[in-house]
Design a protein around this motif. Structure first.
Motif: not given
Length: 449
Positions: A364-388
């Protein structure tokens, strides 16, 4: 299904399926992998899919959309939960002292584009949807009033009282410009905080950092609004304490100012004048505390829930739509069909080419990322996946299913090719049984081939 059950490789197929976590549309790979000693050239370990059921290795699709694969979406939701919560209470590389930093839960909504059917209640009692004593009759002959007391699951929720009066153009353009509005909001927020502290932006960066994590949610009427966690840190992020002047009240005042100050302007066309879009009047700003009504677990769970959803609640599709497709063939309700059609129409105009409305009509026109964070907020999704991944590898080595190698002395030679995805009709039935879903139910098997 009977053939699969009687196959001598059925135990291995079931093990593969369980390893995917119950993925409904697993990816099929065909290939091999070799572990060779760099010094001697000896083959230390080899694996090939030739001996696997159907000659393929099945891996989870890893989609975030619950409408496509609930199992993989649940993994994404859990990862998002831990990412958000780490920025509130620490963990995943974030110190526990972050709990003392001023932190707010903010909801930015969309403006009104026309009255829609909405469930209303007061003190637990349902109220009329849109009751008006002296309701006007619109130019299309519809009385702009609704006295029905809607339930939470009625299909009419979010649909306009008069579809011909509803501002479909404004709704689509707001979705398209919502990411831009969010950027303007964060820029204005930093400027307001700096002004309140009597600093320039450069001086602010030397004393304080504004960190955030946000998620987009679709309302039933088909427009997005944002839920965000906004936190004040020291100059080095969560590992440093914010200055004494950086309080939750100062941040809340800056959020309210920035939300009402920013606008985004759409280009004018031959038929439509330029529009000035802004956030809606409803703005929710609440402080997050460890012992208050709004806890870290509640906020992390709320944001993570919407990280796996998209526009499905509106009744649209969860895949891209070809401009040549017949929208009437998709069995859509009138409201989402009109929104998609407006995306297609506006997407053909040169003035809106940069918004890519045609490619994102299903959203419906929205093309942005659904889930985003700033650089210093916390860890990253990539780091969590690397742990798994590391945990899985350690488990495989402990169970002697994978030999222990010194990674610096081993050469890994791999060759993989895509061999399809999804489950056959018989495999889908077995998958439901293995995951505990009753065979009488009919969950979406969108990956079936």
């Amino acid at each position: 299904m009977i053939t699969r059950l009687n196959d001598r490789n059925y135990p291995r197929w079931a093990a593969q399926f369980r390893a995917t976590g119950g993925c409904r549309q697993p990816i099929h790979l065909r290939g091999r992998i070799l572990h060779v000693d760099r010094a001697t050239g000896w083959l230390l370990h080899s694996y090939t899919t030739a001996g696997e059921p159907d000659g393929v290795l099945r891996l989870p699709c890893k989609t975030r959309r619950a409408s496509r694969c609930p199992a993989c979406a649940e993994v994404y939701r859990a990862d998002t939960y831990h990412l958000i919560r780490a920025g509130l209470v620490g963990g995943k590389g974030v110190p526990a002292s972050v709990t003392s930093h001023p932190c707010l839960f903010v909801t930015l909504t969309a403006p009104s584009f026309g009255p829609v059917h909405t469930p209303r209640e007061k003190n637990g009692r349902p109220l009329p949807c849109y009751a008006r004593r002296d309701a006007e009759t619109c130019p299309h002959g519809r009385v702009m009033s609704c006295t029905a007391r809607h339930g939470a699951d009625e299909s009419c929720l979010g649909e306009p009282l008069c579809p011909d009066c509803y501002d479909y153009i404004g709704s689509v353009l707001f979705n398209a410009l919502a990411p831009q509005l969010w950027k303007y909001f964060t820029d204005a927020l930093r400027r307001r905080v700096a002004k309140a502290a009597g600093l320039t932006l450069r001086e602010l960066r030397a004393q304080c950092t504004i960190s955030f994590a946000k998620v987009a949610e679709y309302q039933r009427r088909g427009v997005v609004h944002f839920h965000a966690v906004i936190r004040l840190d020291g100059p080095d992020g969560p590992s440093s304490s914010p200055p004494a002047w950086a309080t939750a009240d100062l941040l809340a005042d800056a959020v309210r100012h920035a939300a009402h100050a920013v606008t985004a302007t759409t280009p004018a066309t031959a038929d439509e004048p330029a529009r000035i879009l802004r956030w809606g009047r409803q703005l929710d700003v609440r402080e997050i505390t460890m012992d208050g009504e709004l806890s870290d677990q509640a906020v992390a769970g709320y944001i993570a829930k919407y990280a796996t959803k998209a526009a499905e609640c509106v009744g649209t599709l969860d895949r891209r739509i070809n401009p040549l497709d017949d929208l009437h063939a998709f069995n859509l309700r009138d409201h989402p069909r009109r929104l998609i059609a407006e995306c297609m129409r506006l997407g053909n105009l040169d003035e809106y080419a940069d918004l890519r409305l045609t490619q994102w009509a299903h959203m419906l026109g929205f093309r942005g990322h659904f889930s985003t964070r700033s650089r210093h907020y916390s860890t990253t999704m990539g780091a969590i996946r690397d742990e798994r991944r590391d945990h899985t590898r350690t488990d495989e080595i402990t169970a002697s299913r994978l030999p222990l190698f010194d990674e610096d002395t081993v050469l890994v030679i791999a060759h993989w090719e895509y061999a399809g995805k999804g489950l056959s009709a018989g495999d889908a039935l077995l998958a439901r049984a293995l995951t505990g879903i009753p065979l009488g139910s009919s969950p979406d098997t969108g990956g079936a081939v």
